[in-house]
Design an enzyme around this catalytic site. Structure first.
Site, PDB file in Angstrom:
ATOM      1  N   GLY A   9      -9.650  41.492  -6.320  1.00 50.68           N
ATOM      2  CA  GLY A   9     -10.648  42.395  -6.903  1.00 50.68           C
ATOM      3  C   GLY A   9     -11.974  42.137  -6.210  1.00 50.68           C
ATOM      4  N   GLY A  11     -14.819  43.895  -6.626  1.00 53.51           N
ATOM      5  CA  GLY A  11     -15.932  44.554  -7.312  1.00 53.51           C
ATOM      6  C   GLY A  11     -17.095  43.581  -7.418  1.00 53.51           C
ATOM      7  N   ASP A  34      -8.663  43.890  -2.482  1.00 56.17           N
ATOM      8  CA  ASP A  34      -8.894  45.009  -3.397  1.00 56.17           C
ATOM      9  C   ASP A  34      -7.950  46.124  -2.981  1.00 56.17           C
ATOM     10  OD1 ASP A  34     -11.581  45.645  -5.378  1.00 56.17           O
ATOM     11  OD2 ASP A  34     -10.330  47.360  -4.824  1.00 56.17           O
ATOM     12  N   ARG A  89     -16.365  46.835 -18.896  1.00 57.29           N
ATOM     13  CA  ARG A  89     -16.661  47.742 -20.002  1.00 57.29           C
ATOM     14  C   ARG A  89     -17.946  48.521 -19.764  1.00 57.29           C
ATOM     15  NH1 ARG A  89     -18.413  43.712 -24.852  1.00 57.29           N
ATOM     16  NH2 ARG A  89     -18.958  41.933 -23.549  1.00 57.29           N
ATOM     17  N   ASN A 102      -6.258  47.408 -18.224  1.00 54.68           N
ATOM     18  CA  ASN A 102      -6.291  46.190 -17.406  1.00 54.68           C
ATOM     19  C   ASN A 102      -4.959  45.440 -17.419  1.00 54.68           C
ATOM     20  OD1 ASN A 102      -8.802  46.747 -16.505  1.00 54.68           O
ATOM     21  ND2 ASN A 102      -9.872  45.162 -17.664  1.00 54.68           N
ATOM     22  N   VAL A 125     -10.038  36.192 -14.930  1.00 56.95           N
ATOM     23  CA  VAL A 125     -11.334  36.548 -15.527  1.00 56.95           C
ATOM     24  C   VAL A 125     -11.335  37.981 -16.059  1.00 56.95           C
ATOM     25  CG1 VAL A 125     -12.427  35.025 -13.825  1.00 56.95           C
ATOM     26  CG2 VAL A 125     -12.631  37.484 -13.541  1.00 56.95           C
ATOM     27  N   ASN A 127     -10.890  41.206 -18.207  1.00 56.17           N
ATOM     28  CA  ASN A 127     -10.982  41.282 -19.669  1.00 56.17           C
ATOM     29  C   ASN A 127      -9.992  42.254 -20.288  1.00 56.17           C
ATOM     30  OD1 ASN A 127     -12.930  39.469 -20.752  1.00 56.17           O
ATOM     31  ND2 ASN A 127     -14.485  40.573 -19.566  1.00 56.17           N
ATOM     32  N   HIS A 182     -13.095  34.834 -26.141  1.00 57.98           N
ATOM     33  CA  HIS A 182     -14.210  35.418 -25.389  1.00 57.98           C
ATOM     34  C   HIS A 182     -14.470  36.792 -26.006  1.00 57.98           C
ATOM     35  CE1 HIS A 182     -16.911  35.785 -22.075  1.00 57.98           C
ATOM     36  NE2 HIS A 182     -16.230  36.685 -21.407  1.00 57.98           N
TER      37      HIS A 182
END
Ligand code: APR
Length: 316
Positions: A9, A11, A34, A89, A102, A125, A127, A182
């Protein structure tokens, strides 16, 4: 042998994590992947061009991967893989709103990790992280100690920063801790917070501490609301990079992470934010410490909240 880390990823979270890992200058190679054509290669080239200025030798390699695993050969031999793939989000969304979309991404990524880097330690990591960590373990079928998630290092940093700002003291004089999920059932642990060794409760009234606890729990949403697009990545990437560093250095550092809990605190069979000793094999052991009755009740409540959701991911 030289160390290799992959960040899946490219991003905001993934690229800043790759940059931090490269700047540590402890890896031979940082692989950044990616599904977007050209983006990881472009970012890698850009990061490599910073090497003469920042003074690191680590090579960053950017690779575009396909849905059927094309390009994943590049991750072979990785000691650690950090999974940041997935949507962030938007204002008003909870992390849980990202669950279904996800889950598809993380499952596909995890299957490819299992195939191409079967000995890697996986740090998740994406979410909602407690659920995505459970899913990554299921999809890789790696031993549970080799798959864990990032949450507590970040939440603790947010708590620490707020305490330091409130008391106008250096961040390094503050020791804080957060456990639990979390998300809504995060458990900031004021009883384990000190400033220059003094208990936080001697320095701030209970209402002020509660205010800081609430702010910590909403720390991610506070950033999301300000950014309007995307979520936080500077502090999150610092947290993930530190965890990867603890693994490759086999440091034995005790960090709050999302780890498989098997009897500690009277809780079993769930991925939950607890303190754990980190090393080359991932989680060396979960470290149990004293909590107040309220904090322990909060941790148990968090465990039950994530347990139900983690069971659901098997079908996603
Ligand atoms: N494989 C690899 N990368 C993927 C895949 C996949 N199957 N699917 C999506 N991606 C990539 C996207 O192309 C994008 O570049 O994941 C990247 C996500 O980047 P951003 O949208 O910038 O999101 P970011 O802020 O980096 O957050 C990533 O971390 O904190 C969490 O909630 C956050 O789940 C989100 C994740």
């Amino acid at each position: 042998m030289g160390k290799k880390v992959t960040v899946v990823g490219a991003g905001f979270y993934g690229s800043t994590t790759a940059q931090r890992l490269a700047e540590y200058d402890i890896f031979d190679t940082v692989v950044l992947t990616d599904i977007i054509d050209g983006k990881p290669a472009g970012l890698a080239l850009d990061m490599n061009q910073s090497r003469p200025i920042e003074g690191f030798e680590t090579k960053v390699v950017g690779v575009t991967t396909g849905t059927n695993g094309e390009g994943y050969e590049a991750i072979e031999g990785s000691d650690v893989v950090v999974v940041t793939a997935g949507l962030p989000r938007k204002p008003g969304m909870s992390r849980m709103d990202l669950l279904e979309v996800n889950a598809k991404i993380v499952r596909q990524v995890a299957e490819n990790i299992a195939k191409y880097a079967p000995n890697a330690v996986v740090i998740v990591v994406s979410n909602p992280v407690d659920e995505m960590t459970a899913l990554a373990q299921l999809a890789t079928q790696f031993p549970k100690n080799r798959v864990f998630g990032q949450a507590g290092v970040l939440d603790t940093a947010r708590f620490t920063n707020s305490i330091a700002e409130t008391l106008a003291v250096p961040v390094k004089s503050v020791k804080a801790l957060t456990l639990g999920s979390h998300g809504d059932t995060m458990v900031p642990v004021p009883s384990r917070c000190t400033v220059d060794g003094k208990p936080l409760s001697d320095l701030l009234p209970a209402e002020k501490i509660e205010e800081l606890v609430v702010r910590t729990r909403n720390g991610g949403a506070e950033v999301v609301a300000l950014l309007k697009t995307g979520s936080a990545y500077y502090a999150p990437s610092a947290a993930a990079a530190r965890m990867a560093k603890a693994v490759v250095e086999d440091s034995g550092a005790v960090l709050p992470v999302c780890a498989w809990v098997d009897g500690e605190y009277g809780i079993s069979g769930v991925y939950l934010g607890v303190e754990a000793q980190i090393g080359a094999e991932g989680i060396k052991k979960v470290v149990e410490d004293k909590l107040t009755d309220t904090e322990l009740a909060g941790l148990k409540e968090a465990a039950e909240a994530v347990r139900a959701k983690q069971a659901d991911v098997a079908n996603l």
